[in-house]
Design an enzyme around this catalytic site. Structure first.
Site, mmCIF file in Angstrom:
data_model
loop_
_atom_site.group_PDB
_atom_site.id
_atom_site.type_symbol
_atom_site.label_atom_id
_atom_site.label_comp_id
_atom_site.label_asym_id
_atom_site.label_seq_id
_atom_site.Cartn_x
_atom_site.Cartn_y
_atom_site.Cartn_z
ATOM 1 N N TRP B 356 -0.007 -2.607 11.263
ATOM 2 C CA TRP B 356 -0.218 -1.255 11.786
ATOM 3 C C TRP B 356 -1.348 -0.544 11.049
ATOM 4 O O TRP B 356 -1.853 0.473 11.514
ATOM 5 C CB TRP B 356 1.071 -0.433 11.679
ATOM 6 C CG TRP B 356 1.418 0.013 10.273
ATOM 7 C CD1 TRP B 356 1.425 -0.759 9.156
ATOM 8 C CD2 TRP B 356 1.782 1.328 9.846
ATOM 9 N NE1 TRP B 356 1.785 -0.021 8.073
ATOM 10 C CE2 TRP B 356 2.016 1.268 8.456
ATOM 11 C CE3 TRP B 356 1.938 2.540 10.494
ATOM 12 C CZ2 TRP B 356 2.395 2.381 7.709
ATOM 13 C CZ3 TRP B 356 2.320 3.657 9.746
ATOM 14 C CH2 TRP B 356 2.544 3.565 8.369
ATOM 15 N N GLU B 483 9.159 1.169 3.341
ATOM 16 C CA GLU B 483 9.881 -0.104 3.236
ATOM 17 C C GLU B 483 10.939 -0.107 2.137
ATOM 18 O O GLU B 483 11.574 -1.131 1.902
ATOM 19 C CB GLU B 483 8.895 -1.257 3.052
ATOM 20 C CG GLU B 483 8.040 -1.458 4.291
ATOM 21 C CD GLU B 483 6.949 -2.505 4.118
ATOM 22 O OE1 GLU B 483 6.862 -3.112 3.036
ATOM 23 O OE2 GLU B 483 6.176 -2.703 5.073
#
Lengths: 760, 760
Positions: B356, B483
């Site tokens: 991304w 994350e």
């Protein structure tokens, strides 16, 4: 026990590969130390799939378990149970014709398991391609009396000929494990784990020592072949294999028998396993085979007598239940070096690992019938407490111990932590099993030592993992028993289990103090009163999710916000879901692999109102696939509790027949030991409503409509008690030991000899 | 551009291994098609660590990625970018003495990158052990004009001797990738991916064709060596290696130059890559090296002119920013077969995968300065739309497309799905980048074709993944950008992004309808009005978490219930946390690797009140470690928006210097392209407050205290606009193209030529 109930027999043996490989499991022999699958001695034709294995409980090698993406603390090595030897191979030749059921004509054939006598057998009446007819009976036994011993008694009767007869009996030290890389449940790799060390022949017995590749362990097997009449015997060693050839002659109607003794010894338990194997062989040969059979029978008579579970009115189910209990004693480790594997010693599924299955599904049976074995199982957990402490550190916890989700030697073997290591409830499960053991035995000395140390160290972990939110104690980021919903916050089961665990840790602390037994264990692990106060506080403030609208306990904080899985419209071939859907997809649905909240409602039934338990049961029933073999037995128990008799029976039946009728289609990889234990629980905790509580032993028996009655025995505080349930009555008898106070249907009774109570 | 700002130079070269391997990255040459690390031609001494590599954007092999526990849909194969050739090797001999900076005496040395001219160089004045002194200047270029071409111009001047001079110049086809199994970021295995196919010599040029092991791809490289004076040349092939030896003589003060041309061709882009390499070699040789340099300069003049980002008052930062922009044009793919890898073409970190990063951090720069490249990047996404559809099926979605988290050829390469595939926001990110591209260009034809198809197909996924709860649309079980918090419900960023995506899908649908462009794309993917209504409804009802007490947007449903990580008291060596703590441990804390909600507040700033954005910023600041290189630039932008000038500047500085000053200690594995793009954003979106909205182009410039001014150009609806910010003024000039309406500090201006506005 009636003979009918103690023999499982199949006739006209199918030679279909699927049936053969299934029966390798169904008829395997084991005694808790060793297990041998029921392979045909002579093998199958080329291309047939077979899991030909012999195992030692707790004996393993280290295998690599590479992570696709390696992150901190990810497990990259696992233990794997090894196939240690092939001593099953026996080839029979009638003159030049080898016996082989796939050639010639099978005129009669059957296999059976005798659960009173403790052996399996195969009988074949066979005509060779050239017309020689023989009756062959092969009996196999793993001895409960001498745990190292496996015997094959191979009898041949000539029916219509005379001639030469030759046995070629092999003892193969270089063997491999089975694997099926397509199935995560038997995904162990077929990697060379065993390396030849030595092979010797002493007095016609061969002794083969083999070393593991990485775990630094050694195994020795000894094999001796004895013929019932004189013959010419030659034993030689080729590479890591001993071949014994025995030639003789046979006349019409004569029976010749080859007896093959195999003994196992390993370096986990013995300093010099070769020396030990030789001693074990001497020991084996010091008794006749008949005497060995007698010892086996005696052991099992005792075993069945302690259990005495009998069901009247449903033969098939009765047999299935008996089969299950037989497998439990075959599977359970008898020393602290081993436990009871998910597949027992019957196959390589789950690689011989020990799970929570032991504490939650199997140990209850031993706690009630054989507390010594239950204690052994706890001692195994103590033997790996240090590794559990290390595991807690890896997982970021400064204090306490976290048991691994799956293991042999104490190190975590779970490669996918969200459905493995994240199942922190294992700590609560072990604590629960210790509490149950304590309630059944009041063995305070054990609590003062090993058991207490486990309880306290594992309790500490809850304090480290949880945190207070709005004056409630929350446990975030764990996985409950239901593996279709991973890494959630406030899993009801986990929080309940932690609450129970923390409460009991505090209780034991005070009890030990009372008995003046506290100091050694408290000093050893530096346990203080203030820590106990933390335990109590967390238990008191433990958050247990409750939904006001549905009046149920949600499985976790967000379970009810998910979409419902449409179980009814899911095609049959899509079950079990874990083999057909990505876990992330499953995690987004209200769908359960197995009992989760429902299990909590069984074991901690006093924590919730009966209406909440009922509503929850009805709710979870709709979203549970029972893809796990640990599920239906729990549903059966709770259905019994809720008076849903038909459901209780249906769930029980599904559970009981799992392995004997291969209802999950994977019994070839091994039996489902937890399901077997759960099946016992469904009778004793379910139908009979037995509970062990601080206030004593409770019963509340019901009788499934299809049965005319049932009975079982339990050992409670050193007294043996027999419970018989008939259509009208519940009869409780003190078989041995001191008088006890018991509770039946909520009323207290003083049990001196026999009490007869009308059934409600 | 001043020359000062266009050269990055280091003197007195360190021969420390760590510095050498770092500078391989820092001084690498690339042009979006090929990239060559700056290894010393002559190599390092034995035992030195080096990542000696040459890469082609989008060229890969398939590597096994075994899962520790295999579950349904788990990725078990990944693509990995290959080191395709070593054509850097040149060994210089002065008589019998080899040049080598680790022997003899280095009298002067330097390396520099010229960002206006587009080359790197090394200069060494060296005295050999026997006393010969030489000045060596080596210039390296990857041509922007001829993308297949890499040149080395190797000049040697004899300073105090005359004698023989020999070049040994290698062209090696059998090369391997680098690996460090201890670091998940470069954990690709050093596995043999390339196999020799053919090697030829044609007119002293060598052409080596190599095949990949599994992906079925081929690469051909051609090498030709030319000496500036006559010499004796020998070219021979040994195994899969061409060795060119050129001998000549040199006199005192004479300069001799070897020019080495390497051309690359691959089978992804060419039918016959060997033939193509030969043509490319002809093409390369058809111009003189000086002409190639001129073309390079022209390309970069254009490039810098389109960007024109200049900062006055902070030379170091100014250089760092320029360096970052230079790396972006070096890294970005120029065709639909490639994109921009996390490490560009500078190293093997993240295995050349596209993330991304492209859409959210890099594409904005190209959207504003070079829309053609931005369009290319979107076309790459279109080229893998089919794979994205397949990925959606694997993940259990019946409709729509889900882009893979990391990929080269479109198939998912994420081995740990909770921090990979679960990042569904990638769909929203790609949609966002298309919307931005549309807002900058109003390229409705593209929306009517490829871009629209992407938008609609990816929008469908949100409907399938989400569900309604109490009349709110929820998205469960996804991972946001952070994350350190995986698999959560209602991640604020994801839900915001989905809302924006669904709204724009509906808008584009109506716009296309209006322009009579709808039918082809709607028919192709069977898109109906009713589906659009579903999109609108879900967008309208999208649940965006808000906490009444803190008045912030929680990162997800349960973020605020977790413990706070004590960042201040975490030892420095424990960062980045992902290398030092088990992910499950991290997941239990309020701790963010990077901007998550804060990123949403930047890109969807109109969705929330400024106070919520401010409160959230201050909250997340305390729990963010910025372990990701994508973080501080976003914090800088939002700090700018909130008027926190000092913070904005500090965050910007941390971000800008990452690679040039190796602040994350891993630049050796490659540059951080997303950080570089983010750095540009921090200036243009941050300090200058630029936004592309439906209502037009917005500016709100501030000036960091340390700067005296800055300027940049953007292309908006085909007009080029220059923005200059000084201490007092903001001057906006229409450089070319049609007049535009723009907004500065919230006021509308009609831009004809130049507007000067007082700074607020």
């Amino acid at each position: 026990m009636s003979n009918r109930q103690s023999i499982y027999e199949i006739k006209d043996l199918s030679l279909n590969n699927e049936d053969l490989i299934l029966n390798e499991t169904v008829f395997h022999n084991a005694n808790g130390y060793i297990g041998v699958r029921s392979n045909f001695e002579e093998g199958y034709p080329e291309g047939f799939d077979s899991i030909r294995g012999s195992y030692i409980n707790g004996f393993y090698d280290i295998a690599q378990m590479k992570q696709a993406e390696k992150l901190y603390g990810f497990v990259e090595e696992k233990q794997t149970m090894l196939n240690v030897v092939d001593s099953q191979s026996i080839y029979l030749f009638l003159d030049d014709e080898p016996f082989n059921m796939f050639e010639g004509t099978v005129m009669e054939s059957s296999r059976w398991l005798n659960m009173s006598e403790g052996y399996t057998a195969r009988r074949v009446v066979w005509r060779s391609p050239k017309g020689k007819e023989v009756e062959i009976i092969i009996k196999r036994m793993t001895s409960f009396y001498q745990l190292s011993l496996f015997t094959i008694e191979y009898s041949v009767k000539a029916l219509n000929f005379e001639g030469n007869i030759t046995f070629k009996s092999n003892h193969i030290g270089e063997v491999m494990n089975y694997c099926n890389p397509e199935d995560p449940r038997v995904a162990g790799e077929s990697f060379r784990h065993l390396f030849p060390h030595s092979a010797k022949i002493i007095e016609d017995a061969s002794f083969i020592v083999t070393h593991t590749s990485k775990s630094g362990l050694a195994v020795c097997t000894g094999v001796k072949n004895c013929l019932s009449k004189t013959g010419v015997m030659d034993v030689c060693i080729e590479e890591h294999k001993a071949i014994c050839t025995i030639e003789s002659n046979i006349v019409c109607n004569e029976t010749i028998t080859l007896t093959k003794y195999t003994v196992f010894s390993d370096s986990i338990r013995e300093q010099d396993c070769e020396q030990k194997a030789m001693e074990e062989m001497d020991c084996a040969l010091s008794l006749s085979l008949e005497e060995h059979y007698k010892k086996q029978r005696e052991y099992l008579t005792d075993y069945w007598n302690q259990t005495s579970l009998e069901i009247e009115g449903d033969d098939e189910l009765s047999l299935a239940v008996r089969y299950n209990l037989y497998q439990l004693i075959q599977s359970v480790g008898k020393d602290e070096h081993s436990n009871i594997a998910a597949k027992g010693l019957s196959g390589e599924g789950y690689e011989g690992h020990f799970f929570w299955d032991t504490e939650m599904y199997i140990q209850p049976f031993f706690t009630l019938t054989n507390p010594k074995i239950a204690k052994n199982l706890i001692e195994y957990r103590y033997s790996i407490l240090e590794e559990a402490r290390e595991n807690a550190r890896i997982m970021g916890h400064k204090k306490g111990a976290l048991y691994p989700w799956r293991t042999i030697n104490g190190k975590e073997c779970s490669g996918y932590f969200p459905a493995g290591t994240a199942q922190y409830h294992i700590n609560g499960d072990i604590a629960y099993s210790i509490v149950q053991y304590y309630l059944a035995t009041k063995d305070m000395d054990f609590i003062a030592g090993k058991a207490g140390e486990i309880i306290f160290e594992t309790a500490r972990l809850w304090i480290d993992v949880g945190n207070y939110v709005n004056d409630e104690f929350h446990i975030n980021g764990v996985t409950g028993p239901d593996e279709y919903t991973c890494m959630v916050n406030n899993n009801y089961y986990t929080n309940s289990s932690a609450k129970n665990h923390l409460n009991w840790a505090a209780k034991f602390y005070h009890l030990l103090d009372e008995f003046n037994l506290l100091k050694p264990v408290a000093d050893k692990i530096d346990l203080s009163q203030s820590e106990i106060e933390e335990f109590k506080m967390a238990a008191e403030k433990m958050f247990l999710p409750y939904d006001e609208k549905l009046k149920i306990n949600p499985q976790d904080d967000s379970f009810l916000q998910k979409k419902m899985w449409d179980i009814k419209n899911t095609p049959k071939e899509k079950f079990p879901l874990l083999l057909n859907y990505h876990p992330l997809h499953l995690y987004r649905y209200q769908v359960c692999k197995q009992a989760d909240t429902v299990l909590a409602h069984f074991i901690f039934e006093d924590d919730e109102k009966i209406e909440t338990i009922r509503n929850s049961f009805l709710y979870y029933e709709k979203v549970t696939t029972h893809d796990s073999s640990l599920s239906t037995c729990i549903y059966s128990i709770v259905a019994s509790k809720l008076g849903m008799e038909e459901k209780a029976y249906d769930y029980f039946g599904d559970s009981a027949k799992l392995d004997l009728f291969n209802t999950h289609h994977n019994t070839k990889d091994g039996i489902h030991t937890a399901n077997m234990g759960g099946n016992y629980m469904a009778v004793v905790y379910g139908f009979a409503g037995l509970r062990l509580k601080e206030s004593g032993l409770f019963l509340s028996p019901s009788l499934p409509k299809k049965w005319s009655g049932y009975q079982f025995k339990v050992t409670f505080e050193q007294s043996q008690i027999k419970i018989e349930v008939t259509e009208d009555m519940c009869i409780v008898t003190l078989v041995s030991g001191d008088e006890k106070v018991i509770h039946v249907y909520g009323r207290e009774y003083h049990l001196k000899d026999t009490i007869s109570i009308e059934r409600i």
